[in-house]
Design a protein around this motif. Structure first.
Motif, PDB file in Angstrom:
ATOM      1  N   TYR A  23       0.830  -1.211   0.000  1.00 43.09           N
ATOM      2  CA  TYR A  23       0.000   0.000   0.000  1.00 43.09           C
ATOM      3  C   TYR A  23       0.862   1.257   0.000  1.00 43.09           C
ATOM      4  CZ  TYR A  23      -3.498   3.477   0.966  1.00 43.09           C
ATOM      5  OH  TYR A  23      -4.294   4.592   0.865  1.00 43.09           O
ATOM      6  N   LEU A  26       2.107   2.164  -3.400  1.00 44.69           N
ATOM      7  CA  LEU A  26       1.122   2.472  -4.440  1.00 44.69           C
ATOM      8  C   LEU A  26       1.391   3.839  -5.058  1.00 44.69           C
ATOM      9  CD1 LEU A  26      -2.452   1.451  -3.164  1.00 44.69           C
ATOM     10  CD2 LEU A  26      -1.382   0.758  -5.297  1.00 44.69           C
ATOM     11  N   LYS A  28      -0.258   6.499  -6.041  1.00 42.08           N
ATOM     12  CA  LYS A  28      -1.627   7.016  -5.921  1.00 42.08           C
ATOM     13  C   LYS A  28      -1.896   8.182  -6.866  1.00 42.08           C
ATOM     14  CE  LYS A  28      -1.538   5.530  -1.087  1.00 42.08           C
ATOM     15  NZ  LYS A  28      -0.142   5.064  -1.156  1.00 42.08           N
ATOM     16  N   SER A  31      -3.006   6.576 -10.423  1.00 40.34           N
ATOM     17  CA  SER A  31      -4.046   5.554 -10.330  1.00 40.34           C
ATOM     18  C   SER A  31      -5.401   6.238 -10.250  1.00 40.34           C
ATOM     19  CB  SER A  31      -3.843   4.683  -9.082  1.00 40.34           C
ATOM     20  OG  SER A  31      -2.675   3.919  -9.177  1.00 40.34           O
ATOM     21  N   TYR A  35      -7.569   2.479  -5.825  1.00 42.14           N
ATOM     22  CA  TYR A  35      -6.175   2.665  -5.414  1.00 42.14           C
ATOM     23  C   TYR A  35      -5.825   4.129  -5.143  1.00 42.14           C
ATOM     24  CZ  TYR A  35      -6.099  -2.016  -7.316  1.00 42.14           C
ATOM     25  OH  TYR A  35      -6.389  -3.332  -7.573  1.00 42.14           O
ATOM     26  N   LEU A  46      -9.510  -2.125   1.380  1.00 46.56           N
ATOM     27  CA  LEU A  46      -8.515  -2.489   0.370  1.00 46.56           C
ATOM     28  C   LEU A  46      -7.351  -3.251   1.004  1.00 46.56           C
ATOM     29  CD1 LEU A  46      -7.516  -2.247  -2.563  1.00 46.56           C
ATOM     30  CD2 LEU A  46      -6.452  -0.072  -1.917  1.00 46.56           C
ATOM     31  N   ASN A  50      -6.202  -7.180   0.406  1.00 45.25           N
ATOM     32  CA  ASN A  50      -4.833  -7.556   0.070  1.00 45.25           C
ATOM     33  C   ASN A  50      -4.277  -8.561   1.076  1.00 45.25           C
ATOM     34  OD1 ASN A  50      -1.687  -6.841   0.501  1.00 45.25           O
ATOM     35  ND2 ASN A  50      -2.242  -6.548  -1.657  1.00 45.25           N
ATOM     36  N   HIS A  85     -13.722  -1.951  -6.913  1.00 40.89           N
ATOM     37  CA  HIS A  85     -12.878  -2.489  -7.978  1.00 40.89           C
ATOM     38  C   HIS A  85     -13.570  -2.414  -9.336  1.00 40.89           C
ATOM     39  CE1 HIS A  85     -10.370  -4.113  -4.717  1.00 40.89           C
ATOM     40  NE2 HIS A  85      -9.422  -4.202  -5.632  1.00 40.89           N
ATOM     41  N   THR A  88     -12.827   0.727 -10.936  1.00 45.02           N
ATOM     42  CA  THR A  88     -11.404   0.911 -11.209  1.00 45.02           C
ATOM     43  C   THR A  88     -11.048   0.300 -12.563  1.00 45.02           C
ATOM     44  OG1 THR A  88     -10.940   0.755  -8.830  1.00 45.02           O
ATOM     45  CG2 THR A  88      -9.076   0.472 -10.345  1.00 45.02           C
ATOM     46  N   THR A  93      -5.845  -2.638 -11.811  1.00 43.56           N
ATOM     47  CA  THR A  93      -5.920  -3.816 -10.943  1.00 43.56           C
ATOM     48  C   THR A  93      -4.890  -4.855 -11.357  1.00 43.56           C
ATOM     49  OG1 THR A  93      -8.298  -3.444 -10.614  1.00 43.56           O
ATOM     50  CG2 THR A  93      -7.441  -5.626 -10.045  1.00 43.56           C
ATOM     51  N   GLU A  96      -1.470  -4.033 -10.146  1.00 41.02           N
ATOM     52  CA  GLU A  96      -1.235  -4.340  -8.731  1.00 41.02           C
ATOM     53  C   GLU A  96      -1.020  -5.825  -8.503  1.00 41.02           C
ATOM     54  OE1 GLU A  96      -0.454  -1.932  -6.812  1.00 41.02           O
ATOM     55  OE2 GLU A  96      -0.896  -0.661  -8.534  1.00 41.02           O
TER      56      GLU A  96
END
Length: 275
Positions: A23, A26, A28, A31, A35, A46, A50, A85, A88, A93, A96
């Motif tokens: 995380y 990420l 950010k 994204s 995310y 989230l 994970n 998701h 997204t 995705t 990741e």
């Protein structure tokens, strides 16, 4: 599958570290969707998703292959159906998934570096991780596609209903205002939906206004004619209004007769004539 309880325990103990490192790393700013969220609840969910992924994936080193992938289905479906998701873009995705895969490959290398006797198994374990990720990602994409198609279908049906509303008036009268392009598919839906709604609402007189329709091809004109005939069979009187010259020409060319249908230039005129 090449089982190893010690490696499983090693990765299991790293699960929380894996989640936090993932995380924090990420991107950010590059994204969108889940995310990039700043909502604390979304972020917490989230991270849990994970973390749950790690708890399941670690079992690749202790469970029989068929059972391992079978048990993974629940997690895959939960993510594929997750609202955040679904909002997204799928390539984020997938990115990741691939980043997490790199985490695992690094941790396997770390484990092997402290267990010299296991060096001969490093390539085998890495292949196992690659295979597990490949299958999980493929299944996720399949389920995500199914959910997306179901959502799109539901949205299209809702749009069709909103674009073909049977509006109840007074004295068991109702209005069907048609707007925009009408293709064969929409015309078929209008026929079925209108009959259903007229029966449901107890309509005995339906006003069909075509002033918002610019073009109707021969098949659609025939569908409207069939709608009027079907309405007549269930005891619903029909009035037409707003017929453009082009539409009138199409019906004439088809040889369709509206002799028994009340036709007015405007909707206001049609409604006023029956008061």
């Amino acid at each position: 599958m090449h089982r190893n309880e010690e490696l499983h325990s090693f990765l299991l103990n790293k699960a929380k570290v894996l989640t936090e490192e993932w995380y924090e790393s990420l991107d950010k700013d590059n994204s969108t969707g889940v995310y990039a969220s700043t909502n604390p609840e979304v972020i917490q969910t989230l991270k849990k998703q994970n973390y749950d992924f790690h708890l399941q994936l670690c079992k690749v080193f202790i469970e029989e292959e068929t059972k391992f992938f079978h048990d993974f289905q629940h997690w895959i479906l939960s993510i594929a159906q997750d609202e955040q998701h679904l909002r997204t873009p799928i390539h984020f995705t997938l990115r990741e998934f691939f980043r997490v895969r790199e985490q695992y490959l690094q941790f396997i290398s770390e484990f092997v570096s402290t267990h010299e006797k296991e060096q001969k198994n490093e390539v085998i374990w890495m292949k196992m991780i690659m295979k597990a990720f490949d299958k999980v990602v493929l299944k996720f994409v399949e389920e995500h596609q199914k959910v997306s198609e179901q959502t799109l279908k539901a949205q299209q049906e809702m749009i069709q209903e909103l674009s073909s509303p049977v509006i109840a008036l007074d004295n068991n009268r109702a209005l069907l205002p048609l707007v925009g392009d009408i293709d064969t598919g929409r015309a078929k839906f209008v026929l079925e939906h209108t009959l259903e709604q007229c029966s449901k609402l107890g309509v005995n007189h339906l006003y069909i206004d075509l002033s918002g329709v610019v073009i109707i091809d021969t098949m659609v004109a025939d569908q409207i004619f069939q709608l009027i005939r079907a309405l007549n069979l269930i005891g619903v009187k029909t009035s037409l209004s707003g017929i453009r010259p082009e539409i009138a020409q199409t019906t004439v060319n088809l040889g369709l007769s509206f002799d028994k249908v009340s036709i007015k230039p405007t909707l206001a005129g049609a409604l006023a004539s029956d008061r």
